[in-house]
Design a protein around this motif. Structure first.
Motif, PDB file in Angstrom:
ATOM      1  N   ARG A  56       0.853  -1.192   0.000  1.00 45.54           N
ATOM      2  CA  ARG A  56       0.000   0.000   0.000  1.00 45.54           C
ATOM      3  C   ARG A  56       0.888   1.240   0.000  1.00 45.54           C
ATOM      4  NH1 ARG A  56      -3.040  -3.097   4.764  1.00 45.54           N
ATOM      5  NH2 ARG A  56      -4.313  -4.491   3.469  1.00 45.54           N
ATOM      6  N   GLU A  57       0.405   2.289  -0.622  1.00 46.84           N
ATOM      7  CA  GLU A  57       1.228   3.486  -0.816  1.00 46.84           C
ATOM      8  C   GLU A  57       1.762   4.033   0.505  1.00 46.84           C
ATOM      9  OE1 GLU A  57       1.119   7.683  -3.325  1.00 46.84           O
ATOM     10  OE2 GLU A  57      -0.719   6.514  -3.060  1.00 46.84           O
ATOM     11  N   HIS A  58       0.965   4.033   1.549  1.00 45.71           N
ATOM     12  CA  HIS A  58       1.413   4.610   2.814  1.00 45.71           C
ATOM     13  C   HIS A  58       2.493   3.763   3.501  1.00 45.71           C
ATOM     14  CE1 HIS A  58      -1.612   1.758   4.460  1.00 45.71           C
ATOM     15  NE2 HIS A  58      -0.830   1.764   5.523  1.00 45.71           N
ATOM     16  N   GLU A  59       2.773   2.577   2.961  1.00 44.87           N
ATOM     17  CA  GLU A  59       3.792   1.694   3.535  1.00 44.87           C
ATOM     18  C   GLU A  59       5.167   1.869   2.910  1.00 44.87           C
ATOM     19  OE1 GLU A  59       0.897  -2.040   4.742  1.00 44.87           O
ATOM     20  OE2 GLU A  59       1.615  -1.889   2.681  1.00 44.87           O
ATOM     21  N   LEU A  60       5.295   2.738   1.924  1.00 41.63           N
ATOM     22  CA  LEU A  60       6.560   2.839   1.197  1.00 41.63           C
ATOM     23  C   LEU A  60       7.718   3.265   2.089  1.00 41.63           C
ATOM     24  CD1 LEU A  60       5.446   4.308  -2.253  1.00 41.63           C
ATOM     25  CD2 LEU A  60       5.982   1.925  -1.657  1.00 41.63           C
TER      26      LEU A  60
ATOM     27  N   PHE B 215       9.190   1.931  -8.510  1.00 38.72           N
ATOM     28  CA  PHE B 215       8.746   0.539  -8.397  1.00 38.72           C
ATOM     29  C   PHE B 215       7.242   0.490  -8.117  1.00 38.72           C
ATOM     30  CE2 PHE B 215      13.059  -1.307  -6.738  1.00 38.72           C
ATOM     31  CZ  PHE B 215      13.576  -1.233  -8.019  1.00 38.72           C
ATOM     32  N   PHE B 216       6.785   1.318  -7.198  1.00 36.70           N
ATOM     33  CA  PHE B 216       5.367   1.330  -6.841  1.00 36.70           C
ATOM     34  C   PHE B 216       4.509   1.680  -8.057  1.00 36.70           C
ATOM     35  CE2 PHE B 216       1.531   3.438  -5.239  1.00 36.70           C
ATOM     36  CZ  PHE B 216       1.025   2.435  -4.426  1.00 36.70           C
ATOM     37  N   ASP B 217       4.996   2.613  -8.876  1.00 38.16           N
ATOM     38  CA  ASP B 217       4.230   3.068 -10.031  1.00 38.16           C
ATOM     39  C   ASP B 217       4.254   2.082 -11.196  1.00 38.16           C
ATOM     40  OD1 ASP B 217       3.534   5.399  -8.707  1.00 38.16           O
ATOM     41  OD2 ASP B 217       5.160   6.585  -9.600  1.00 38.16           O
ATOM     42  N   SER B 218       5.315   1.283 -11.320  1.00 34.20           N
ATOM     43  CA  SER B 218       5.466   0.491 -12.554  1.00 34.20           C
ATOM     44  C   SER B 218       5.606  -1.013 -12.375  1.00 34.20           C
ATOM     45  CB  SER B 218       6.682   1.001 -13.336  1.00 34.20           C
ATOM     46  OG  SER B 218       7.882   0.780 -12.592  1.00 34.20           O
ATOM     47  N   ALA B 219       5.931  -1.500 -11.187  1.00 32.72           N
ATOM     48  CA  ALA B 219       6.193  -2.933 -11.029  1.00 32.72           C
ATOM     49  C   ALA B 219       4.926  -3.746 -11.237  1.00 32.72           C
ATOM     50  CB  ALA B 219       6.773  -3.223  -9.647  1.00 32.72           C
TER      51      ALA B 219
ATOM     52  N   TYR C 118       4.574  -6.680 -10.075  1.00 32.44           N
ATOM     53  CA  TYR C 118       4.375  -7.398  -8.814  1.00 32.44           C
ATOM     54  C   TYR C 118       5.140  -6.647  -7.733  1.00 32.44           C
ATOM     55  CZ  TYR C 118       4.611 -11.386  -5.528  1.00 32.44           C
ATOM     56  OH  TYR C 118       4.524 -12.212  -4.427  1.00 32.44           O
ATOM     57  N   PHE C 119       4.440  -6.201  -6.708  1.00 33.46           N
ATOM     58  CA  PHE C 119       5.081  -5.529  -5.567  1.00 33.46           C
ATOM     59  C   PHE C 119       4.233  -5.906  -4.358  1.00 33.46           C
ATOM     60  CE2 PHE C 119       7.103  -1.177  -4.218  1.00 33.46           C
ATOM     61  CZ  PHE C 119       7.510  -1.740  -3.015  1.00 33.46           C
ATOM     62  N   ARG C 120       4.682  -6.919  -3.643  1.00 27.86           N
ATOM     63  CA  ARG C 120       3.885  -7.444  -2.546  1.00 27.86           C
ATOM     64  C   ARG C 120       4.711  -7.494  -1.262  1.00 27.86           C
ATOM     65  NH1 ARG C 120      -0.220 -12.068  -3.774  1.00 27.86           N
ATOM     66  NH2 ARG C 120      -1.617 -10.523  -2.878  1.00 27.86           N
ATOM     67  N   VAL C 121       4.030  -7.410  -0.150  1.00 25.55           N
ATOM     68  CA  VAL C 121       4.665  -7.500   1.159  1.00 25.55           C
ATOM     69  C   VAL C 121       4.180  -8.754   1.863  1.00 25.55           C
ATOM     70  CG1 VAL C 121       4.914  -5.002   1.400  1.00 25.55           C
ATOM     71  CG2 VAL C 121       2.874  -6.129   2.326  1.00 25.55           C
ATOM     72  N   ALA C 122       5.014  -9.247   2.771  1.00 24.05           N
ATOM     73  CA  ALA C 122       4.631 -10.334   3.688  1.00 24.05           C
ATOM     74  C   ALA C 122       4.423  -9.704   5.046  1.00 24.05           C
ATOM     75  CB  ALA C 122       5.718 -11.400   3.740  1.00 24.05           C
ATOM     76  N   GLU C 123       3.270  -9.925   5.609  1.00 24.41           N
ATOM     77  CA  GLU C 123       2.926  -9.352   6.901  1.00 24.41           C
ATOM     78  C   GLU C 123       2.842 -10.466   7.939  1.00 24.41           C
ATOM     79  OE1 GLU C 123      -1.229  -7.815   7.981  1.00 24.41           O
ATOM     80  OE2 GLU C 123      -0.203  -6.037   7.205  1.00 24.41           O
ATOM     81  N   ARG C 124       3.473 -10.228   9.077  1.00 21.26           N
ATOM     82  CA  ARG C 124       3.425 -11.190  10.176  1.00 21.26           C
ATOM     83  C   ARG C 124       3.222 -10.432  11.479  1.00 21.26           C
ATOM     84  NH1 ARG C 124       7.180 -16.499  10.486  1.00 21.26           N
ATOM     85  NH2 ARG C 124       5.659 -17.720  11.637  1.00 21.26           N
ATOM     86  N   ASP C 125       2.288 -10.905  12.282  1.00 20.58           N
ATOM     87  CA  ASP C 125       1.968 -10.237  13.558  1.00 20.58           C
ATOM     88  C   ASP C 125       1.624  -8.763  13.349  1.00 20.58           C
ATOM     89  OD1 ASP C 125       2.598 -12.669  14.753  1.00 20.58           O
ATOM     90  OD2 ASP C 125       4.669 -12.057  15.163  1.00 20.58           O
ATOM     91  N   GLY C 126       0.989  -8.454  12.217  1.00 18.60           N
ATOM     92  CA  GLY C 126       0.539  -7.093  11.957  1.00 18.60           C
ATOM     93  C   GLY C 126       1.590  -6.132  11.458  1.00 18.60           C
ATOM     94  N   THR C 127       2.814  -6.603  11.222  1.00 18.30           N
ATOM     95  CA  THR C 127       3.869  -5.722  10.713  1.00 18.30           C
ATOM     96  C   THR C 127       4.489  -6.311   9.451  1.00 18.30           C
ATOM     97  OG1 THR C 127       5.571  -6.768  12.070  1.00 18.30           O
ATOM     98  CG2 THR C 127       4.427  -4.877  13.020  1.00 18.30           C
ATOM     99  N   ILE C 128       5.076  -5.457   8.625  1.00 11.91           N
ATOM    100  CA  ILE C 128       5.708  -5.905   7.387  1.00 11.91           C
ATOM    101  C   ILE C 128       7.006  -6.627   7.732  1.00 11.91           C
ATOM    102  CG2 ILE C 128       6.782  -5.166   5.232  1.00 11.91           C
ATOM    103  CD1 ILE C 128       4.788  -2.850   5.177  1.00 11.91           C
ATOM    104  N   ALA C 129       7.088  -7.880   7.312  1.00  9.06           N
ATOM    105  CA  ALA C 129       8.254  -8.708   7.596  1.00  9.06           C
ATOM    106  C   ALA C 129       9.145  -8.884   6.378  1.00  9.06           C
ATOM    107  CB  ALA C 129       7.797 -10.074   8.110  1.00  9.06           C
TER     108      ALA C 129
END
Length: 200
Positions: free
Chosen positions: A9-13, A38-42, A44-55
């Protein structure tokens, strides 16, 4: 707790940028402008979240992308169609906990429906043996080495995606819609791919 893989998500950059730049010698640093590109053109741009935080996170591009990476250009000069992993980063406190494997399982699920090969590189620097071992255990093999414009040497790795040929022959460019199937990000310029690909 379970690992959730989802689109960034944009606010996570800012959090992603800090994670990238704390990753150590296996990952080249980024600035905010490059991460935004990267956010504008990739594709695939995914995060892994664990325990509510980006891991961790993973950024990838199809072989037809307008991506200005030395290593991406190296692969494009040698292969007609592939999905390129520009970077995967896992928070140091989460390494060994399955986050990297969750991201790779997710990106492979995305790529094998659209491309015959998965490509990435590992910098050949002191302290990066763990990254080579990880990729080797996931089925990647070295197909060459590249010296980048900044002088870093990289081991260039590829993995055949054996499901691709069946998916292509069965569905062509008209993949069905399924809730479990990762889709291209809305802002990416992903295009259909139909070259041949085989697995030995």
């Amino acid at each position: 707790m379970s690992i959730v893989v989802r689109d960034v998500r944009e606010h996570e950059l800012d959090s992603v940028l800090a994670l990238n730049n704390a990753a150590g010698p296996a990952i080249l640093p980024l600035d905010a402008a490059k991460l935004r590109s990267f956010f504008d053109s990739a594709e695939y741009f995914r995060v892994a979240e664990r325990d509510g935080t980006i891991a961790g996170f993973l950024v990838g591009f199809g072989s037809d992308a307008a991506h200005d990476s030395d290593n991406f250009a190296w692969f494009r000069g040698r292969s007609a169609s592939f999905f390129y992993i520009d970077r995967i980063v896992v928070a140091s406190r989460r390494r060994g906990g399955g986050v990297g494997r969750a991201l790779y399982a997710d990106v492979q699920s995305y790529a094998e429906l659209r491309f015959p090969q998965l490509a990435c590189e590992v910098l050949l620097e002191e302290g990066t043996d763990h990254a080579l071992l990880f990729h080797g255990s996931f089925g990647f093999r070295e197909v060459g080495q590249n010296v980048m414009h900044n002088g870093h040497r990289a081991s260039m790795l590829m993995k055949d995606l054996c499901s691709y040929a069946w998916v292509r022959d069965t569905y062509g460019d008209a993949l069905p819609t399924a809730s479990w199937m990762p889709m291209p990000r809305p802002q990416s310029r992903a295009v259909p791919h139909r070259p041949t690909g085989t697995c030995a």
